[in-house]
Design a protein around this motif. Sequence first.
Motif, PDB file in Angstrom:
ATOM      1  N   VAL A   1       0.835  -1.204   0.000  1.00 49.10           N
ATOM      2  CA  VAL A   1       0.000   0.000   0.000  1.00 49.10           C
ATOM      3  C   VAL A   1       0.869   1.253   0.000  1.00 49.10           C
ATOM      4  O   VAL A   1       1.741   1.421   0.860  1.00 49.10           O
ATOM      5  N   LYS A   2       0.628   2.143  -0.976  1.00 51.81           N
ATOM      6  CA  LYS A   2       1.144   3.507  -0.958  1.00 51.81           C
ATOM      7  C   LYS A   2      -0.032   4.446  -0.693  1.00 51.81           C
ATOM      8  O   LYS A   2      -1.174   3.998  -0.542  1.00 51.81           O
ATOM      9  N   ARG A   3       0.237   5.750  -0.647  1.00 47.65           N
ATOM     10  CA  ARG A   3      -0.828   6.689  -0.293  1.00 47.65           C
ATOM     11  C   ARG A   3      -2.021   6.607  -1.243  1.00 47.65           C
ATOM     12  O   ARG A   3      -3.183   6.647  -0.819  1.00 47.65           O
ATOM     13  N   GLU A   4      -1.724   6.472  -2.540  1.00 46.17           N
ATOM     14  CA  GLU A   4      -2.836   6.398  -3.493  1.00 46.17           C
ATOM     15  C   GLU A   4      -3.659   5.125  -3.300  1.00 46.17           C
ATOM     16  O   GLU A   4      -4.866   5.102  -3.552  1.00 46.17           O
ATOM     17  N   ASP A   5      -2.998   4.049  -2.817  1.00 43.50           N
ATOM     18  CA  ASP A   5      -3.730   2.804  -2.550  1.00 43.50           C
ATOM     19  C   ASP A   5      -4.603   2.942  -1.307  1.00 43.50           C
ATOM     20  O   ASP A   5      -5.728   2.432  -1.267  1.00 43.50           O
ATOM     21  N   GLU A   6      -4.072   3.620  -0.294  1.00 44.01           N
ATOM     22  CA  GLU A   6      -4.858   3.817   0.924  1.00 44.01           C
ATOM     23  C   GLU A   6      -6.093   4.661   0.640  1.00 44.01           C
ATOM     24  O   GLU A   6      -7.188   4.386   1.156  1.00 44.01           O
ATOM     25  N   GLN A   7      -5.922   5.688  -0.196  1.00 43.74           N
ATOM     26  CA  GLN A   7      -7.077   6.502  -0.568  1.00 43.74           C
ATOM     27  C   GLN A   7      -8.083   5.671  -1.363  1.00 43.74           C
ATOM     28  O   GLN A   7      -9.302   5.748  -1.137  1.00 43.74           O
ATOM     29  N   ALA A   8      -7.572   4.866  -2.274  1.00 44.05           N
ATOM     30  CA  ALA A   8      -8.454   4.017  -3.074  1.00 44.05           C
ATOM     31  C   ALA A   8      -9.216   3.034  -2.189  1.00 44.05           C
ATOM     32  O   ALA A   8     -10.410   2.765  -2.417  1.00 44.05           O
ATOM     33  N   PHE A   9      -8.540   2.505  -1.168  1.00 44.91           N
ATOM     34  CA  PHE A   9      -9.197   1.544  -0.278  1.00 44.91           C
ATOM     35  C   PHE A   9     -10.315   2.217   0.516  1.00 44.91           C
ATOM     36  O   PHE A   9     -11.378   1.631   0.746  1.00 44.91           O
ATOM     37  N   ALA A  10     -10.095   3.470   0.919  1.00 46.31           N
ATOM     38  CA  ALA A  10     -11.149   4.218   1.607  1.00 46.31           C
ATOM     39  C   ALA A  10     -12.350   4.410   0.690  1.00 46.31           C
ATOM     40  O   ALA A  10     -13.511   4.276   1.112  1.00 46.31           O
ATOM     41  N   GLU A  11     -12.082   4.700  -0.576  1.00 48.11           N
ATOM     42  CA  GLU A  11     -13.170   4.871  -1.541  1.00 48.11           C
ATOM     43  C   GLU A  11     -13.889   3.547  -1.793  1.00 48.11           C
ATOM     44  O   GLU A  11     -15.121   3.500  -1.927  1.00 48.11           O
ATOM     45  N   LEU A  12     -13.117   2.462  -1.880  1.00 46.99           N
ATOM     46  CA  LEU A  12     -13.706   1.143  -2.113  1.00 46.99           C
ATOM     47  C   LEU A  12     -14.620   0.743  -0.955  1.00 46.99           C
ATOM     48  O   LEU A  12     -15.716   0.195  -1.165  1.00 46.99           O
ATOM     49  N   ASN A  13     -14.187   1.019   0.270  1.00 51.62           N
ATOM     50  CA  ASN A  13     -15.016   0.705   1.432  1.00 51.62           C
ATOM     51  C   ASN A  13     -16.283   1.550   1.451  1.00 51.62           C
ATOM     52  O   ASN A  13     -17.368   1.061   1.790  1.00 51.62           O
ATOM     53  N   ALA A  14     -16.156   2.833   1.084  1.00 55.37           N
ATOM     54  CA  ALA A  14     -17.336   3.700   1.057  1.00 55.37           C
ATOM     55  C   ALA A  14     -18.334   3.255  -0.002  1.00 55.37           C
ATOM     56  O   ALA A  14     -19.549   3.424   0.158  1.00 55.37           O
ATOM     57  N   ALA A  15     -17.820   2.665  -1.086  1.00 55.66           N
ATOM     58  CA  ALA A  15     -18.701   2.182  -2.150  1.00 55.66           C
ATOM     59  C   ALA A  15     -19.337   0.839  -1.808  1.00 55.66           C
ATOM     60  O   ALA A  15     -20.302   0.425  -2.473  1.00 55.66           O
ATOM     61  N   ASN A  16     -18.805   0.164  -0.776  1.00 52.56           N
ATOM     62  CA  ASN A  16     -19.303  -1.171  -0.426  1.00 52.56           C
ATOM     63  C   ASN A  16     -19.507  -1.317   1.080  1.00 52.56           C
ATOM     64  O   ASN A  16     -18.950  -2.227   1.707  1.00 52.56           O
ATOM     65  N   PRO A  17     -20.296  -0.429   1.707  1.00 52.63           N
ATOM     66  CA  PRO A  17     -20.565  -0.603   3.141  1.00 52.63           C
ATOM     67  C   PRO A  17     -21.349  -1.899   3.349  1.00 52.63           C
ATOM     68  O   PRO A  17     -22.156  -2.292   2.494  1.00 52.63           O
ATOM     69  N   ILE A  18     -21.114  -2.559   4.487  1.00 51.59           N
ATOM     70  CA  ILE A  18     -21.657  -3.909   4.595  1.00 51.59           C
ATOM     71  C   ILE A  18     -21.887  -4.304   6.050  1.00 51.59           C
ATOM     72  O   ILE A  18     -21.006  -4.163   6.898  1.00 51.59           O
ATOM     73  N   PHE A  19     -23.106  -4.746   6.353  1.00 49.40           N
ATOM     74  CA  PHE A  19     -23.401  -5.386   7.631  1.00 49.40           C
ATOM     75  C   PHE A  19     -23.003  -6.860   7.538  1.00 49.40           C
ATOM     76  O   PHE A  19     -22.850  -7.411   6.441  1.00 49.40           O
ATOM     77  N   VAL A  20     -22.900  -7.512   8.688  1.00 52.28           N
ATOM     78  CA  VAL A  20     -22.522  -8.924   8.680  1.00 52.28           C
ATOM     79  C   VAL A  20     -23.603  -9.780   8.018  1.00 52.28           C
ATOM     80  O   VAL A  20     -23.322 -10.814   7.409  1.00 52.28           O
ATOM     81  N   GLU A  21     -24.866  -9.329   8.104  1.00 54.42           N
ATOM     82  CA  GLU A  21     -25.945 -10.039   7.407  1.00 54.42           C
ATOM     83  C   GLU A  21     -25.762  -9.938   5.893  1.00 54.42           C
ATOM     84  O   GLU A  21     -25.990 -10.907   5.150  1.00 54.42           O
ATOM     85  N   ASP A  22     -25.362  -8.728   5.443  1.00 55.84           N
ATOM     86  CA  ASP A  22     -25.130  -8.529   4.008  1.00 55.84           C
ATOM     87  C   ASP A  22     -24.017  -9.438   3.508  1.00 55.84           C
ATOM     88  O   ASP A  22     -24.109 -10.019   2.417  1.00 55.84           O
ATOM     89  N   ALA A  23     -22.960  -9.542   4.292  1.00 54.18           N
ATOM     90  CA  ALA A  23     -21.808 -10.338   3.868  1.00 54.18           C
ATOM     91  C   ALA A  23     -22.217 -11.782   3.588  1.00 54.18           C
ATOM     92  O   ALA A  23     -21.896 -12.347   2.533  1.00 54.18           O
ATOM     93  N   ALA A  24     -22.940 -12.394   4.520  1.00 54.08           N
ATOM     94  CA  ALA A  24     -23.349 -13.792   4.341  1.00 54.08           C
ATOM     95  C   ALA A  24     -24.192 -13.953   3.080  1.00 54.08           C
ATOM     96  O   ALA A  24     -24.020 -14.908   2.307  1.00 54.08           O
ATOM     97  N   ARG A  25     -25.094 -13.009   2.831  1.00 56.06           N
ATOM     98  CA  ARG A  25     -25.986 -13.125   1.671  1.00 56.06           C
ATOM     99  C   ARG A  25     -25.260 -12.848   0.357  1.00 56.06           C
ATOM    100  O   ARG A  25     -25.590 -13.447  -0.677  1.00 56.06           O
TER     101      ARG A  25
END
Length: 366
Positions: A285-309
């Motif tokens: 991970v470099k800075r641009e990767d860390e920023q991308a990971f934050a964006e990826l998480n924001a685009a895919n918020p997930i509850f544990v119920e969502d994960a299983a399904r």
Amino acid sequence: MNMHPSHVQSSPDREDAQDALDTLRKWAMSATPEEVADLDPAVARLLPGQEVSNYPALARAYPEEFEVDDAYRATMPDLQNGPTSLIRGARQQLQHVGISNFRLPVRFHRRDESDLTLESSVTGTVSLEAGKKGINMSRIMRSFYKHAEKTFSFEVIEAALDDYITDLDSIDARIQMRFSYPMKIRSLRSGLEGYQYYDFALELVETEGVRRKFMHLDYVYSSTCPCSLELSEHARRERGQLATPHSQRSVARISVELVGEDCLWFEDLIDLARRAVPTETQVMVKREDEQAFAELNAANPIFVEDAARLFCKELLADGRVGDFRVVASHQESLHSHDAVSILTEGPTFAAQSLDPKLFNTLFHVG
């Protein structure tokens, strides 16, 4: 009336003990070994250099030159193959008895046609009929080692299973192999690459003559709480307050029965998990990767119920997968407890009771 003084017997002191010891030693010097042994064999210790005649003189040096032949081997006791009278406890059938966590290097075939040798932990068990005392567990290892030099596949595992079912004269049997499988993963934006290690297990089970194949994967990902994300955005929008949603390292244990003729490669199951939940933890991970990971998480918020399904949706769409189970654990950064879920498809993994420590095993320790 005549008065007699009472005699109080005092405890012997060290001088009394020394006198008694001298007396015992003098007697032992003149007594025969049989007389000494009859009184107490321990008395012989008072006579350095003398031995009790009825105690064998045992060799104390390891006999490196000694070799075992068939005649000697035939005289050796074998309690595990003893008569039914040696059974302790209830005469009940054991569903599993064997060995766990014996390790050896095993060569696996990869999706790209290359081979990879990995340290593997093997568990091998068989059923034990109610009238049998036990099994010779080393035979499981010997059966497995016959095939250890081959490139492993389920066909090779089946050959090993055949051998130890025959060697141990059992009906049902099981082999499980656990290993950490490396894959080179590319970073999100910088182009760097690093190895991600995936905990896998292969399992072959024979019950009443029917064989079934299973694969297990621990998939590690980041889960951003959808509720926390919305609350953070609310604070920014309504009050101009900087806030961050909570996210945490999470683990899903995906267990699948393999069906059909087509191969489900290790890489295939990893790809399936990543399609379902793309927020896999990163390696390089470099800075641009860390920023991308934050964006990826924001685009895919997930509850544990969502994960299983989400995992379930991908598994249902793959014709190589039969029954399956998903056990997910989100190791909360907000709470002091974890959020967990279990989803099963088909009867194989359905259970009314759970291992009390099931969720405790869903930790990625790096």
